[in-house]
Design an enzyme around this catalytic site. Structure first.
Site, PDB file in Angstrom:
ATOM      1  N   GLU A  69       0.852  -1.201   0.000  1.00  0.00           N
ATOM      2  CA  GLU A  69       0.000   0.000   0.000  1.00  0.00           C
ATOM      3  C   GLU A  69       0.880   1.241   0.000  1.00  0.00           C
ATOM      4  O   GLU A  69       1.809   1.361   0.793  1.00  0.00           O
ATOM      5  CB  GLU A  69      -0.941  -0.025   1.216  1.00  0.00           C
ATOM      6  CG  GLU A  69      -1.732   1.248   1.472  1.00  0.00           C
ATOM      7  CD  GLU A  69      -2.563   1.737   0.283  1.00  0.00           C
ATOM      8  OE1 GLU A  69      -3.304   0.943  -0.295  1.00  0.00           O
ATOM      9  OE2 GLU A  69      -2.431   2.928  -0.068  1.00  0.00           O
ATOM     10  N   ASP A 118      -7.690   1.530  -8.295  1.00  0.00           N
ATOM     11  CA  ASP A 118      -8.158   2.830  -8.791  1.00  0.00           C
ATOM     12  C   ASP A 118      -8.358   2.737 -10.307  1.00  0.00           C
ATOM     13  O   ASP A 118      -7.462   2.288 -11.021  1.00  0.00           O
ATOM     14  CB  ASP A 118      -7.123   3.918  -8.463  1.00  0.00           C
ATOM     15  CG  ASP A 118      -6.932   4.060  -6.951  1.00  0.00           C
ATOM     16  OD1 ASP A 118      -7.934   3.969  -6.217  1.00  0.00           O
ATOM     17  OD2 ASP A 118      -5.780   4.239  -6.501  1.00  0.00           O
ATOM     18  N   LYS A 122      -9.504   8.341 -17.211  1.00  0.00           N
ATOM     19  CA  LYS A 122      -9.054   9.129 -18.376  1.00  0.00           C
ATOM     20  C   LYS A 122      -8.004   8.359 -19.167  1.00  0.00           C
ATOM     21  O   LYS A 122      -7.075   7.797 -18.569  1.00  0.00           O
ATOM     22  CB  LYS A 122      -8.467  10.467 -17.921  1.00  0.00           C
ATOM     23  CG  LYS A 122      -9.537  11.382 -17.340  1.00  0.00           C
ATOM     24  CD  LYS A 122      -9.006  12.752 -17.014  1.00  0.00           C
ATOM     25  CE  LYS A 122     -10.141  13.597 -16.492  1.00  0.00           C
ATOM     26  NZ  LYS A 122      -9.749  14.501 -15.426  1.00  0.00           N
ATOM     27  N   ASP A 154     -15.639  -3.204  -8.960  1.00  0.00           N
ATOM     28  CA  ASP A 154     -17.040  -2.841  -9.222  1.00  0.00           C
ATOM     29  C   ASP A 154     -17.123  -2.057 -10.525  1.00  0.00           C
ATOM     30  O   ASP A 154     -18.219  -1.714 -10.953  1.00  0.00           O
ATOM     31  CB  ASP A 154     -17.543  -1.923  -8.101  1.00  0.00           C
ATOM     32  CG  ASP A 154     -16.764  -0.613  -8.118  1.00  0.00           C
ATOM     33  OD1 ASP A 154     -15.519  -0.672  -7.995  1.00  0.00           O
ATOM     34  OD2 ASP A 154     -17.370   0.447  -8.320  1.00  0.00           O
ATOM     35  N   THR A 191     -13.524  -7.248   0.511  1.00  0.00           N
ATOM     36  CA  THR A 191     -12.658  -6.119   0.840  1.00  0.00           C
ATOM     37  C   THR A 191     -13.540  -4.989   1.380  1.00  0.00           C
ATOM     38  O   THR A 191     -14.770  -5.039   1.277  1.00  0.00           O
ATOM     39  CB  THR A 191     -11.901  -5.613  -0.410  1.00  0.00           C
ATOM     40  OG1 THR A 191     -12.774  -4.792  -1.189  1.00  0.00           O
ATOM     41  CG2 THR A 191     -11.381  -6.747  -1.271  1.00  0.00           C
ATOM     42  N   GLU A 192     -12.900  -3.941   1.907  1.00  0.00           N
ATOM     43  CA  GLU A 192     -13.675  -2.779   2.385  1.00  0.00           C
ATOM     44  C   GLU A 192     -14.513  -2.180   1.241  1.00  0.00           C
ATOM     45  O   GLU A 192     -15.696  -1.907   1.411  1.00  0.00           O
ATOM     46  CB  GLU A 192     -12.741  -1.685   2.926  1.00  0.00           C
ATOM     47  CG  GLU A 192     -12.416  -1.815   4.391  1.00  0.00           C
ATOM     48  CD  GLU A 192     -11.064  -2.448   4.642  1.00  0.00           C
ATOM     49  OE1 GLU A 192     -10.417  -2.911   3.677  1.00  0.00           O
ATOM     50  OE2 GLU A 192     -10.657  -2.507   5.823  1.00  0.00           O
ATOM     51  N   TYR A 193     -13.866  -1.971   0.084  1.00  0.00           N
ATOM     52  CA  TYR A 193     -14.583  -1.373  -1.044  1.00  0.00           C
ATOM     53  C   TYR A 193     -15.702  -2.281  -1.528  1.00  0.00           C
ATOM     54  O   TYR A 193     -16.767  -1.817  -1.914  1.00  0.00           O
ATOM     55  CB  TYR A 193     -13.601  -1.063  -2.185  1.00  0.00           C
ATOM     56  CG  TYR A 193     -13.008   0.320  -2.065  1.00  0.00           C
ATOM     57  CD1 TYR A 193     -12.175   0.641  -1.004  1.00  0.00           C
ATOM     58  CD2 TYR A 193     -13.293   1.311  -2.988  1.00  0.00           C
ATOM     59  CE1 TYR A 193     -11.633   1.914  -0.875  1.00  0.00           C
ATOM     60  CE2 TYR A 193     -12.761   2.584  -2.868  1.00  0.00           C
ATOM     61  CZ  TYR A 193     -11.932   2.885  -1.806  1.00  0.00           C
ATOM     62  OH  TYR A 193     -11.404   4.149  -1.688  1.00  0.00           O
ATOM     63  N   GLU A 194     -15.445  -3.578  -1.528  1.00  0.00           N
ATOM     64  CA  GLU A 194     -16.459  -4.534  -1.990  1.00  0.00           C
ATOM     65  C   GLU A 194     -17.708  -4.449  -1.119  1.00  0.00           C
ATOM     66  O   GLU A 194     -18.831  -4.440  -1.625  1.00  0.00           O
ATOM     67  CB  GLU A 194     -15.846  -5.938  -1.934  1.00  0.00           C
ATOM     68  CG  GLU A 194     -16.728  -7.022  -2.488  1.00  0.00           C
ATOM     69  CD  GLU A 194     -15.954  -8.342  -2.614  1.00  0.00           C
ATOM     70  OE1 GLU A 194     -14.743  -8.385  -2.277  1.00  0.00           O
ATOM     71  OE2 GLU A 194     -16.566  -9.323  -3.048  1.00  0.00           O
TER      72      GLU A 194
HETATM   73  N1  SAM Z   1      -8.041  -3.125  -2.070  1.00  0.00           N
HETATM   74  C1  SAM Z   1      -8.751  -2.258  -1.140  1.00  0.00           C
HETATM   75  C2  SAM Z   1     -10.222  -2.577  -1.138  1.00  0.00           C
HETATM   76  O1  SAM Z   1     -10.679  -3.264  -2.067  1.00  0.00           O
HETATM   77  O2  SAM Z   1     -10.913  -2.176  -0.202  1.00  0.00           O
HETATM   78  C3  SAM Z   1      -8.487  -0.789  -1.452  1.00  0.00           C
HETATM   79  C4  SAM Z   1      -9.022  -0.280  -2.746  1.00  0.00           C
HETATM   80  S1  SAM Z   1      -8.603   1.446  -3.049  1.00  0.00           S
HETATM   81  C5  SAM Z   1      -9.718   1.942  -4.268  1.00  0.00           C
HETATM   82  C6  SAM Z   1      -7.082   1.285  -3.958  1.00  0.00           C
HETATM   83  C7  SAM Z   1      -5.853   1.281  -3.087  1.00  0.00           C
HETATM   84  O3  SAM Z   1      -4.717   1.067  -3.898  1.00  0.00           O
HETATM   85  C8  SAM Z   1      -5.645   2.600  -2.366  1.00  0.00           C
HETATM   86  O4  SAM Z   1      -5.453   2.361  -0.984  1.00  0.00           O
HETATM   87  C9  SAM Z   1      -4.372   3.166  -3.026  1.00  0.00           C
HETATM   88  O5  SAM Z   1      -3.610   3.959  -2.144  1.00  0.00           O
HETATM   89  C10 SAM Z   1      -3.670   1.891  -3.436  1.00  0.00           C
HETATM   90  N2  SAM Z   1      -2.724   2.107  -4.562  1.00  0.00           N
HETATM   91  C11 SAM Z   1      -3.005   2.718  -5.723  1.00  0.00           C
HETATM   92  N3  SAM Z   1      -1.919   2.762  -6.519  1.00  0.00           N
HETATM   93  C12 SAM Z   1      -0.916   2.150  -5.804  1.00  0.00           C
HETATM   94  C13 SAM Z   1       0.448   1.902  -6.078  1.00  0.00           C
HETATM   95  N4  SAM Z   1       1.011   2.293  -7.223  1.00  0.00           N
HETATM   96  N5  SAM Z   1       1.175   1.253  -5.152  1.00  0.00           N
HETATM   97  C14 SAM Z   1       0.607   0.858  -3.975  1.00  0.00           C
HETATM   98  N6  SAM Z   1      -0.692   1.078  -3.667  1.00  0.00           N
HETATM   99  C15 SAM Z   1      -1.442   1.720  -4.561  1.00  0.00           C
END
Ligand code: SAM
Length: 212
Positions: A69, A118, A122, A154, A191-194
């Protein structure tokens, strides 16, 4: 994810070197030294607040897990869960996924999880998507031969993009689900987001992609 600076996050991370690996480059090619066993290692890239890996580590004590992370303000919540559960088969790395090659050698990792990455919708940001071809190469360079990526999201656009990206990279797609929660897939750890998105009635997409 809203990212607020969490005061004291760095100090908290520094206080638990047994869970947050501060010097991961030292273990490249020898992660067995960290876990003190040679069980397979699975990593989650973009692990967020850690709910998925804590659940997986409890469910599968003979697999070692590493959460990757980028943000301290986020990984500190994963650390809190890990402190509470005290799981011997889970560690965390506060690093950027683009640097994974500095920390893992070919074959160190048996499986990669990407959960709710993420979407970077774009087109000019496509290179930042964790399923862009340069990331697929990074994962290939640390996975065992014929290793797999397990991917959940999602976001329909990111899912479609990723299926194409896996396939153009020459990977074999397995178990593609367009509605995970209404499928016969067993043992899903949310996961939290799920949890958040499925509560809103959004569909969850999932697939497994295997290197050949
Ligand atoms: N996997 C978790 C969930 O499903 O609940 C978190 C999803 S959140 C939308 C995406 C996570 O990926 C964020 O905490 C972000 O900081 C991390 N992240 C994005 N790009 C990253 C990178 N290049 N290296 C490490 N973490 C990254």
């Amino acid at each position: 994810m809203r990212l607020r600076n969490k005061p004291g996050a760095q100090e908290r991370l520094d206080s638990y070197p047994q869970y947050i690996i501060a010097n991961p480059a030292e273990y490249k090619g020898k992660w067995q030294e960290v876990f003190e066993n040679d069980h397979p290692i699975h990593i989650e890239v973009g692990t967020g607040k850690g709910q998925f890996l804590v659940g997986m580590a409890k469910q599968n004590p003979h697999i070692n897990y590493i959460g990757i992370e980028l943000y301290k303000s986020v990984i500190v919540s994963a650390l809190d869960k890990l402190i509470e559960e005290d799981l011997p088969n889970l560690r965390l790395l506060n690093v950027d996924a683009s640097e994974l090659g500095d920390y893992f050698a070919k074959g160190d990792v048996s499986q990669v999880y990407l959960n709710f990455s993420d979407p970077w919708p774009k087109v000019r940001h496509a290179k930042r998507r964790l399923t862009y071809k340069t990331f697929l190469k990074l994962y290939e360079d640390l996975l065992i031969n014929q290793g797999e990526i397990h991917f959940k999201t999602d976001n329909q656009g990111l899912f479609e993009y990723s299926l194409t990206s896996f396939s153009e990279y020459g990977m074999l797609l397995k178990y593609v689900s367009l509605d995970l929660h209404n499928s016969d897939f067993e043992g899903n750890v949310m996961t939290e987001y799920e949890e958040r998105f499925s509560r809103k009635g959004q569909r969850i997409y999932r697939c497994e992609a295997k290197y050949q």
